[in-house]
Design a protein around this motif. Structure first.
Motif, PDB file in Angstrom:
ATOM      1  N   LEU A  31       0.836  -1.202   0.000  1.00 34.40           N
ATOM      2  CA  LEU A  31       0.000   0.000   0.000  1.00 34.40           C
ATOM      3  C   LEU A  31       0.870   1.250   0.000  1.00 34.40           C
ATOM      4  O   LEU A  31       1.855   1.319   0.733  1.00 34.40           O
ATOM      5  CB  LEU A  31      -0.906   0.023   1.231  1.00 34.40           C
ATOM      6  N   ALA A  32       0.463   2.242  -0.795  1.00 37.82           N
ATOM      7  CA  ALA A  32       1.151   3.533  -0.827  1.00 37.82           C
ATOM      8  C   ALA A  32       0.104   4.603  -1.079  1.00 37.82           C
ATOM      9  O   ALA A  32      -0.580   4.566  -2.108  1.00 37.82           O
ATOM     10  CB  ALA A  32       2.215   3.560  -1.923  1.00 37.82           C
ATOM     11  N   ALA A  33      -0.040   5.526  -0.150  1.00 34.89           N
ATOM     12  CA  ALA A  33      -1.078   6.556  -0.279  1.00 34.89           C
ATOM     13  C   ALA A  33      -0.456   7.942  -0.231  1.00 34.89           C
ATOM     14  O   ALA A  33       0.468   8.203   0.523  1.00 34.89           O
ATOM     15  CB  ALA A  33      -2.104   6.411   0.837  1.00 34.89           C
ATOM     16  N   SER A  34      -1.012   8.824  -1.059  1.00 32.37           N
ATOM     17  CA  SER A  34      -0.608  10.229  -1.030  1.00 32.37           C
ATOM     18  C   SER A  34      -1.390  10.920   0.072  1.00 32.37           C
ATOM     19  O   SER A  34      -2.306  10.341   0.653  1.00 32.37           O
ATOM     20  CB  SER A  34      -0.896  10.877  -2.388  1.00 32.37           C
ATOM     21  N   PRO A  35      -1.066  12.175   0.351  1.00 31.71           N
ATOM     22  CA  PRO A  35      -1.849  12.907   1.354  1.00 31.71           C
ATOM     23  C   PRO A  35      -3.335  12.883   1.007  1.00 31.71           C
ATOM     24  O   PRO A  35      -3.705  12.810  -0.166  1.00 31.71           O
ATOM     25  CB  PRO A  35      -1.292  14.325   1.284  1.00 31.71           C
ATOM     26  N   GLU A  36      -4.139  12.936   2.015  1.00 32.34           N
ATOM     27  CA  GLU A  36      -5.586  12.803   1.858  1.00 32.34           C
ATOM     28  C   GLU A  36      -6.196  13.882   0.968  1.00 32.34           C
ATOM     29  O   GLU A  36      -5.888  15.057   1.087  1.00 32.34           O
ATOM     30  CB  GLU A  36      -6.235  12.879   3.238  1.00 32.34           C
ATOM     31  N   SER A  37      -7.051  13.452   0.069  1.00 31.35           N
ATOM     32  CA  SER A  37      -7.885  14.333  -0.738  1.00 31.35           C
ATOM     33  C   SER A  37      -9.271  13.714  -0.779  1.00 31.35           C
ATOM     34  O   SER A  37      -9.411  12.504  -0.719  1.00 31.35           O
ATOM     35  CB  SER A  37      -7.353  14.453  -2.167  1.00 31.35           C
ATOM     36  N   ARG A  38     -10.278  14.539  -0.902  1.00 32.70           N
ATOM     37  CA  ARG A  38     -11.648  14.033  -0.942  1.00 32.70           C
ATOM     38  C   ARG A  38     -12.134  13.953  -2.378  1.00 32.70           C
ATOM     39  O   ARG A  38     -11.868  14.856  -3.165  1.00 32.70           O
ATOM     40  CB  ARG A  38     -12.569  14.938  -0.132  1.00 32.70           C
ATOM     41  N   VAL A  39     -12.842  12.872  -2.682  1.00 27.31           N
ATOM     42  CA  VAL A  39     -13.436  12.707  -4.004  1.00 27.31           C
ATOM     43  C   VAL A  39     -14.955  12.729  -3.866  1.00 27.31           C
ATOM     44  O   VAL A  39     -15.489  12.544  -2.780  1.00 27.31           O
ATOM     45  CB  VAL A  39     -12.965  11.405  -4.692  1.00 27.31           C
ATOM     46  N   GLY A  70       3.264 -13.592  -5.457  1.00 25.34           N
ATOM     47  CA  GLY A  70       3.017 -12.359  -6.201  1.00 25.34           C
ATOM     48  C   GLY A  70       2.734 -11.183  -5.286  1.00 25.34           C
ATOM     49  O   GLY A  70       2.478 -11.343  -4.095  1.00 25.34           O
ATOM     50  N   ILE A  71       2.777  -9.997  -5.847  1.00 24.96           N
ATOM     51  CA  ILE A  71       2.509  -8.770  -5.096  1.00 24.96           C
ATOM     52  C   ILE A  71       1.361  -8.023  -5.770  1.00 24.96           C
ATOM     53  O   ILE A  71       1.380  -7.805  -6.983  1.00 24.96           O
ATOM     54  CB  ILE A  71       3.748  -7.848  -5.066  1.00 24.96           C
ATOM     55  N   VAL A  72       0.379  -7.626  -4.972  1.00 24.37           N
ATOM     56  CA  VAL A  72      -0.691  -6.740  -5.427  1.00 24.37           C
ATOM     57  C   VAL A  72      -0.419  -5.393  -4.771  1.00 24.37           C
ATOM     58  O   VAL A  72      -0.311  -5.306  -3.551  1.00 24.37           O
ATOM     59  CB  VAL A  72      -2.089  -7.264  -5.020  1.00 24.37           C
ATOM     60  N   ALA A  73      -0.272  -4.362  -5.577  1.00 21.63           N
ATOM     61  CA  ALA A  73       0.026  -3.022  -5.065  1.00 21.63           C
ATOM     62  C   ALA A  73      -1.189  -2.120  -5.240  1.00 21.63           C
ATOM     63  O   ALA A  73      -1.852  -2.153  -6.284  1.00 21.63           O
ATOM     64  CB  ALA A  73       1.225  -2.432  -5.799  1.00 21.63           C
ATOM     65  N   VAL A  74      -1.474  -1.323  -4.207  1.00 21.07           N
ATOM     66  CA  VAL A  74      -2.555  -0.336  -4.247  1.00 21.07           C
ATOM     67  C   VAL A  74      -1.935   1.010  -3.915  1.00 21.07           C
ATOM     68  O   VAL A  74      -1.299   1.160  -2.872  1.00 21.07           O
ATOM     69  CB  VAL A  74      -3.675  -0.677  -3.237  1.00 21.07           C
ATOM     70  N   GLU A  75      -2.104   1.984  -4.811  1.00 18.18           N
ATOM     71  CA  GLU A  75      -1.522   3.309  -4.620  1.00 18.18           C
ATOM     72  C   GLU A  75      -2.583   4.378  -4.863  1.00 18.18           C
ATOM     73  O   GLU A  75      -3.494   4.167  -5.659  1.00 18.18           O
ATOM     74  CB  GLU A  75      -0.407   3.557  -5.634  1.00 18.18           C
ATOM     75  N   THR A  76      -2.437   5.505  -4.197  1.00 14.05           N
ATOM     76  CA  THR A  76      -3.248   6.674  -4.510  1.00 14.05           C
ATOM     77  C   THR A  76      -2.317   7.863  -4.695  1.00 14.05           C
ATOM     78  O   THR A  76      -1.237   7.920  -4.100  1.00 14.05           O
ATOM     79  CB  THR A  76      -4.281   7.014  -3.403  1.00 14.05           C
ATOM     80  N   ALA A  77      -2.745   8.797  -5.539  1.00 13.79           N
ATOM     81  CA  ALA A  77      -1.952  10.001  -5.787  1.00 13.79           C
ATOM     82  C   ALA A  77      -2.883  11.128  -6.183  1.00 13.79           C
ATOM     83  O   ALA A  77      -3.894  10.901  -6.849  1.00 13.79           O
ATOM     84  CB  ALA A  77      -0.937   9.751  -6.897  1.00 13.79           C
ATOM     85  N   SER A  78      -2.539  12.341  -5.782  1.00 15.40           N
ATOM     86  CA  SER A  78      -3.266  13.536  -6.232  1.00 15.40           C
ATOM     87  C   SER A  78      -2.677  13.949  -7.564  1.00 15.40           C
ATOM     88  O   SER A  78      -1.464  13.981  -7.733  1.00 15.40           O
ATOM     89  CB  SER A  78      -3.108  14.666  -5.218  1.00 15.40           C
TER      90      SER A  78
END
Length: 131
Positions: A6-14, A40-48
């Motif tokens: 998991l890799a998340a950017s700073p919080e933003s609202r959608v 295997g690897i499953v990756a979840v990322e968020t970005a603004s």
């Protein structure tokens, strides 16, 4: 065993209900995990993001360690796969469209898959740490 990264950017609202976002993420992660071989690897990322207008990008990808028996994720959202009905992906496509988002698939020669969803920001929310 599979690993989840998991890799998340700073919080933003959608502009979305929490339940809809949970359903999208869960369906994408489960579908990706079903196609993976052990290790295997499953990756979840968020970005603004700023390209194409302020948005939040969700990326679900795999390491390419695909089970030889598994069906791959395909953009056509077929009605059935070896491991399930495939309706989870159809529901994701419908939800993303209803939320005015954009859904994209990419696969490479090493059989890695990347699913990208761009969601518009909620009114009054500025992108944080835009890429």
């Amino acid at each position: 065993s599979l690993r989840l990264q998991l890799a998340a950017s700073p919080e933003s609202r959608v502009r979305a209900r929490r339940w809809d976002l949970e359903r999208i993420v869960l369906n994408l992660v489960l579908n990706t995990a079903r196609t993976m071989a052990a290790g295997g690897i499953v990756a979840v990322e968020t970005a603004s993001m700023q390209d194409g207008g302020p948005s939040v990008r969700l990326i679900v990808s795999d390491s390419g360690a695909v089970s030889p028996r598994s069906a791959r994720v395909i953009p056509r959202f077929s009605a059935s796969t070896e491991h399930g009905s495939g309706l989870g992906l159809a529901a994701v496509a419908q939800l993303v469209q209803r939320l005015n988002g954009v859904l994209q698939f990419e696969s490479d020669s090493e059989r890695r898959t990347r699913i990208q969803v761009d969601f518009p920001l909620a009114p009054g929310d500025a992108p944080r740490n835009a890429a």
